[in-house]
Design a protein around this motif. Structure first.
Motif, PDB file in Angstrom:
ATOM      1  N   ALA A   1      -2.658   4.830 -14.583  1.00  0.00           N
ATOM      2  CA  ALA A   1      -1.360   5.098 -13.960  1.00  0.00           C
ATOM      3  C   ALA A   1      -0.307   4.302 -14.724  1.00  0.00           C
ATOM      4  CB  ALA A   1      -1.397   4.669 -12.496  1.00  0.00           C
ATOM      5  N   THR A   2       0.922   4.407 -14.280  1.00  0.00           N
ATOM      6  CA  THR A   2       1.954   3.564 -14.868  1.00  0.00           C
ATOM      7  C   THR A   2       1.628   2.112 -14.537  1.00  0.00           C
ATOM      8  OG1 THR A   2       3.334   3.582 -12.890  1.00  0.00           O
ATOM      9  CG2 THR A   2       3.691   5.353 -14.494  1.00  0.00           C
ATOM     10  N   GLU A   3       2.156   1.189 -15.293  1.00  0.00           N
ATOM     11  CA  GLU A   3       1.857  -0.230 -15.044  1.00  0.00           C
ATOM     12  C   GLU A   3       2.289  -0.649 -13.647  1.00  0.00           C
ATOM     13  OE1 GLU A   3       0.255  -3.937 -15.608  1.00  0.00           O
ATOM     14  OE2 GLU A   3      -0.098  -2.086 -16.702  1.00  0.00           O
ATOM     15  N   ASP A   4       3.419  -0.133 -13.177  1.00  0.00           N
ATOM     16  CA  ASP A   4       3.883  -0.489 -11.833  1.00  0.00           C
ATOM     17  C   ASP A   4       2.923  -0.009 -10.746  1.00  0.00           C
ATOM     18  OD1 ASP A   4       6.112  -1.698 -12.859  1.00  0.00           O
ATOM     19  OD2 ASP A   4       7.459  -0.036 -12.435  1.00  0.00           O
ATOM     20  N   GLY A   5       2.331   1.157 -10.933  1.00  0.00           N
ATOM     21  CA  GLY A   5       1.449   1.723  -9.920  1.00  0.00           C
ATOM     22  C   GLY A   5      -0.026   1.497 -10.193  1.00  0.00           C
ATOM     23  N   ARG A   6      -0.336   0.752 -11.230  1.00  0.00           N
ATOM     24  CA  ARG A   6      -1.735   0.572 -11.645  1.00  0.00           C
ATOM     25  C   ARG A   6      -2.484  -0.331 -10.681  1.00  0.00           C
ATOM     26  NH1 ARG A   6      -4.720  -3.235 -14.529  1.00  0.00           N
ATOM     27  NH2 ARG A   6      -2.942  -4.578 -14.983  1.00  0.00           N
ATOM     28  N   TRP A   7      -3.704   0.064 -10.383  1.00  0.00           N
ATOM     29  CA  TRP A   7      -4.675  -0.804  -9.714  1.00  0.00           C
ATOM     30  C   TRP A   7      -6.014  -0.555 -10.374  1.00  0.00           C
ATOM     31  CZ3 TRP A   7      -8.483   2.078  -7.311  1.00  0.00           C
ATOM     32  CH2 TRP A   7      -8.142   3.370  -6.910  1.00  0.00           C
ATOM     33  N   ASP A   8      -6.860  -1.551 -10.390  1.00  0.00           N
ATOM     34  CA  ASP A   8      -8.152  -1.443 -11.070  1.00  0.00           C
ATOM     35  C   ASP A   8      -9.305  -1.183 -10.110  1.00  0.00           C
ATOM     36  OD1 ASP A   8      -7.453  -2.096 -13.942  1.00  0.00           O
ATOM     37  OD2 ASP A   8      -6.557  -3.798 -12.892  1.00  0.00           O
TER      38      ASP A   8
ATOM     39  N   LEU B   1      -7.959 -14.138 -12.122  1.00  0.00           N
ATOM     40  CA  LEU B   1      -7.997 -12.967 -12.996  1.00  0.00           C
ATOM     41  C   LEU B   1      -7.044 -11.868 -12.535  1.00  0.00           C
ATOM     42  CD1 LEU B   1     -11.862 -12.677 -13.532  1.00  0.00           C
ATOM     43  CD2 LEU B   1     -10.173 -13.678 -15.088  1.00  0.00           C
ATOM     44  N   LEU B   2      -6.485 -12.015 -11.345  1.00  0.00           N
ATOM     45  CA  LEU B   2      -5.632 -10.965 -10.784  1.00  0.00           C
ATOM     46  C   LEU B   2      -4.181 -11.085 -11.221  1.00  0.00           C
ATOM     47  CD1 LEU B   2      -6.900 -10.821  -7.102  1.00  0.00           C
ATOM     48  CD2 LEU B   2      -7.425  -9.248  -8.963  1.00  0.00           C
ATOM     49  N   VAL B   3      -3.565  -9.924 -11.388  1.00  0.00           N
ATOM     50  CA  VAL B   3      -2.120  -9.818 -11.541  1.00  0.00           C
ATOM     51  C   VAL B   3      -1.516  -9.636 -10.149  1.00  0.00           C
ATOM     52  CG1 VAL B   3      -0.243  -8.403 -12.475  1.00  0.00           C
ATOM     53  CG2 VAL B   3      -2.308  -8.806 -13.842  1.00  0.00           C
TER      54      VAL B   3
ATOM     55  N   ILE C   1      -9.121  -0.908   6.384  1.00  0.00           N
ATOM     56  CA  ILE C   1      -8.228  -1.630   5.484  1.00  0.00           C
ATOM     57  C   ILE C   1      -8.648  -1.320   4.046  1.00  0.00           C
ATOM     58  CG2 ILE C   1      -7.416  -3.888   4.684  1.00  0.00           C
ATOM     59  CD1 ILE C   1      -7.868  -4.967   7.477  1.00  0.00           C
ATOM     60  N   GLU C   2      -7.670  -0.950   3.232  1.00  0.00           N
ATOM     61  CA  GLU C   2      -7.902  -0.756   1.800  1.00  0.00           C
ATOM     62  C   GLU C   2      -7.380  -1.990   1.073  1.00  0.00           C
ATOM     63  OE1 GLU C   2      -5.934   2.903   0.763  1.00  0.00           O
ATOM     64  OE2 GLU C   2      -7.662   4.086   1.396  1.00  0.00           O
ATOM     65  N   ASN C   3      -8.232  -2.606   0.261  1.00  0.00           N
ATOM     66  CA  ASN C   3      -7.866  -3.769  -0.549  1.00  0.00           C
ATOM     67  C   ASN C   3      -7.699  -3.291  -1.985  1.00  0.00           C
ATOM     68  OD1 ASN C   3     -10.451  -5.793   1.029  1.00  0.00           O
ATOM     69  ND2 ASN C   3      -8.601  -5.016   1.884  1.00  0.00           N
ATOM     70  N   TYR C   4      -6.543  -3.544  -2.570  1.00  0.00           N
ATOM     71  CA  TYR C   4      -6.277  -3.150  -3.954  1.00  0.00           C
ATOM     72  C   TYR C   4      -6.224  -4.390  -4.834  1.00  0.00           C
ATOM     73  CZ  TYR C   4      -5.154   1.502  -2.287  1.00  0.00           C
ATOM     74  OH  TYR C   4      -5.227   2.747  -1.724  1.00  0.00           O
ATOM     75  N   TYR C   5      -6.826  -4.269  -6.017  1.00  0.00           N
ATOM     76  CA  TYR C   5      -6.862  -5.371  -6.970  1.00  0.00           C
ATOM     77  C   TYR C   5      -6.353  -4.874  -8.324  1.00  0.00           C
ATOM     78  CZ  TYR C   5      -9.990  -7.359  -3.488  1.00  0.00           C
ATOM     79  OH  TYR C   5     -10.533  -7.838  -2.323  1.00  0.00           O
TER      80      TYR C   5
END
Length: 144
Positions: free
Chosen positions: A78-85, A128-130, A31-35
């Protein structure tokens, strides 16, 4: 009448249940968790993650329920839509371990005697998450 959120939750449970049912118990499960963190708070987020959540995952790693933990961040934007930190990739020994609701629970009291403080800090980390999303991934054998 069911809300969109309730329907989405039911769909997630059904999909996860199907994925769980179709996976052999002895197969590794990834599982990949994206934040995606609010601008300016990425360092605070990852510091809280390393302080409060990562030690719990390490306990599951030591027990053998988790086979590996990889934490990464992109080098470019990346673009804001595709951004992950941050992306955290968790490789579990099997799907049963991945969906075990008590994977890290037994270690909380051992690692964090002040559970109320842990709860507050974890709540703040999620404030803190979007966005946050989890993706089940599987390897594809290129030679077949």
């Amino acid at each position: 009448m069911a809300t969109t959120k309730q329907i989405g939750l039911v769909l997630l449970v059904v999909l996860c249940g199907n994925a769980y049912a179709q996976t052999k118990v002895d197969d590794a499960f990834i599982i990949e968790n994206y934040y995606k963190v609010k601008w300016g708070y990425a360092e605070e987020f990852i510091a809280l993650y390393k302080k409060n959540h990562y030690p719990l995952l390490k306990k599951a790693l030591e027990k053998g329920d988790l086979l590996s933990i990889t934490i990464e961040k992109p080098r470019q934007h990346a673009t804001e839509d595709g951004r992950w930190d941050y992306r955290v990739t968790l490789k579990f020994k099997n799907a049963q371990a991945a969906f075990d609701p008590n994977l890290t629970e037994p270690y909380k009291k051992e690692l964090y005697p002040d559970l109320e403080k842990l709860k507050r800090e974890e709540q703040h980390r999620f404030e803190l998450l979007v966005a946050h999303w989890d993706i089940e991934v599987q390897a594809i054998e290129a030679d077949k």
